[in-house]
Design an enzyme around this catalytic site. Sequence first.
Site, PDB file in Angstrom:
ATOM      1  N   GLY A  59     -29.059  -3.487  65.551  1.00  0.00           N
ATOM      2  CA  GLY A  59     -28.960  -2.290  66.383  1.00  0.00           C
ATOM      3  C   GLY A  59     -29.594  -1.123  65.640  1.00  0.00           C
ATOM      4  CB  ALA A  60     -32.210   0.670  65.263  1.00  0.00           C
ATOM      5  CD  GLN A  62     -26.423 -11.741  71.523  1.00  0.00           C
ATOM      6  OE1 GLN A  62     -25.918 -10.665  71.259  1.00  0.00           O
ATOM      7  NE2 GLN A  62     -27.319 -11.875  72.484  1.00  0.00           N
ATOM      8  CE  LYS A  84     -25.091   4.108  58.353  1.00  0.00           C
ATOM      9  NZ  LYS A  84     -25.807   4.552  59.541  1.00  0.00           N
ATOM     10  CG  LEU A  86     -28.160  -4.109  59.783  1.00  0.00           C
ATOM     11  CD1 LEU A  86     -28.865  -2.843  60.276  1.00  0.00           C
ATOM     12  CD2 LEU A  86     -28.575  -4.413  58.353  1.00  0.00           C
ATOM     13  NE  ARG A 120     -18.243  -4.224  63.214  1.00  0.00           N
ATOM     14  CZ  ARG A 120     -18.372  -5.530  62.908  1.00  0.00           C
ATOM     15  NH1 ARG A 120     -19.322  -6.263  63.480  1.00  0.00           N
ATOM     16  NH2 ARG A 120     -17.578  -6.102  62.038  1.00  0.00           N
ATOM     17  CE1 TYR A 149     -23.148  -4.595  74.310  1.00  0.00           C
ATOM     18  CE2 TYR A 149     -25.515  -4.809  74.141  1.00  0.00           C
ATOM     19  CZ  TYR A 149     -24.247  -5.297  73.905  1.00  0.00           C
ATOM     20  OH  TYR A 149     -24.096  -6.505  73.243  1.00  0.00           O
ATOM     21  CE1 TYR A 190     -21.237  -9.828  67.735  1.00  0.00           C
ATOM     22  CE2 TYR A 190     -21.948 -11.626  69.149  1.00  0.00           C
ATOM     23  CZ  TYR A 190     -20.927 -10.853  68.607  1.00  0.00           C
ATOM     24  OH  TYR A 190     -19.621 -11.099  68.937  1.00  0.00           O
TER      25      TYR A 190
END
Length: 327
Positions: free
Chosen positions: A280-281, A176, A215, A207, A209, A57, A204
């Site tokens: 993730g955020a 995972q 949104k 959301l 992605r 990452y 994982y």
Amino acid sequence: MEKRLFGNTGMEVSTVVLGTWVTGGWAWGGADDDASIAAILRAIELGINFIDTAPVYGFGKSEELVGKAVKMSGLREKLIIATKCGLEWDARFRIRRNSHPERIRDEVDQSLRRLGIDSIDLYQIHWPDSSTSFEASMEAVARAQEAGKIRHIGLSNFSPDQIDTCQKFGLIASVQPPYNLFEREAEQDLLPFCAKRGLATLVYGGLCRGLLSGKFAGDEKFPKGDLRRIDPKFKPDRFNQYVKAVKMLKKLAARYDKTMAQFALRWALQQPGVTTVIAGARTTGQVEDNAGASGWDISQQDLIKADEIIRKHIKTPVGPGFMAPEP
Ligand SMILES: NC(=O)c1ccc[n+]([C@@H]2O[C@H](COP(=O)([O-])OP(=O)(O)OC[C@H]3O[C@@H](n4cnc5c(N)ncnc54)[C@H](OP(=O)(O)O)[C@@H]3O)[C@@H](O)[C@H]2O)c1
């Protein structure tokens, strides 16, 4: 913050895990380091004690920023830090799988240095590598465990058969897989297998992605280097189907006075075999929203309604296979 026991590890972890792929910037069109650190610190403040990262990452950057934020928090002992091994990259940042024992030996030390910690709480082999025997890879992680460099071993993106083989060579704590309302493959075999074997899970892409944050309108253009440019779900033919489904799911979420992201993450947490969900955020606002998945329940009736909505609107479903690195 709601906590659960993480399989047979004795660790008590927050059900919402902070994902830090985006923190590295790579594949997400970049990220702002200060905002990333603020997001990690906010997660810790809200009681999220479980953070997932990986060397790949941002090619070390996510681990470095996680290490920095953990140090700033002064709460290392209260946190569960998960990272991974088994992916390598070349000078042009092309990625391939490599779980050769020598590579794993080097990677553990590099991750410890970047994270600035003495021991990694959960060390996961990122993807199965068919060019190395599972026995050899497992021996390498087991040695790191004996040396106290890692506490628990996990596998990511492995099938039940592959996990079964690995279990012969070491104690596996967790698995995972990708899993969210739109990407359901894991519920066929993998999640029931994990439940049966007492393996904890951290699923994982909770959301999908960002799609399940509610949104998107369906006409967004993503910046250069953002993986959603190559994600088939975000191509015009399918993007609209998914957005329509989200619009209806949002109405279900509103019944509970919850946001779409909270509903999607809660949905995952209520599925059999799921211990925790990674979200993730990139900002404190996203972390605050996602933390709201903790401590409430969607009714059985509404779980069924959610499935009906997906069946009605997603005519050409597609999985997360586009993310798999070169073997
Ligand atoms: N083991 C593996 O192979 C593997 C693969 C993928 C991911 N993971 C792990 O799982 C984590 C989560 O998966 P992911 O990061 O791919 O995807 P995700 O959690 O489904 O989506 C995260 C993205 O959605 C957007 N977002 C998050 N919360 C939001 C909110 N409340 N409102 C609006 N937008 C929001 C952000 O991107 P924008 O702001 O850019 O929209 C964020 O980066 C990763 O960080 C990583 O730790 C593991």
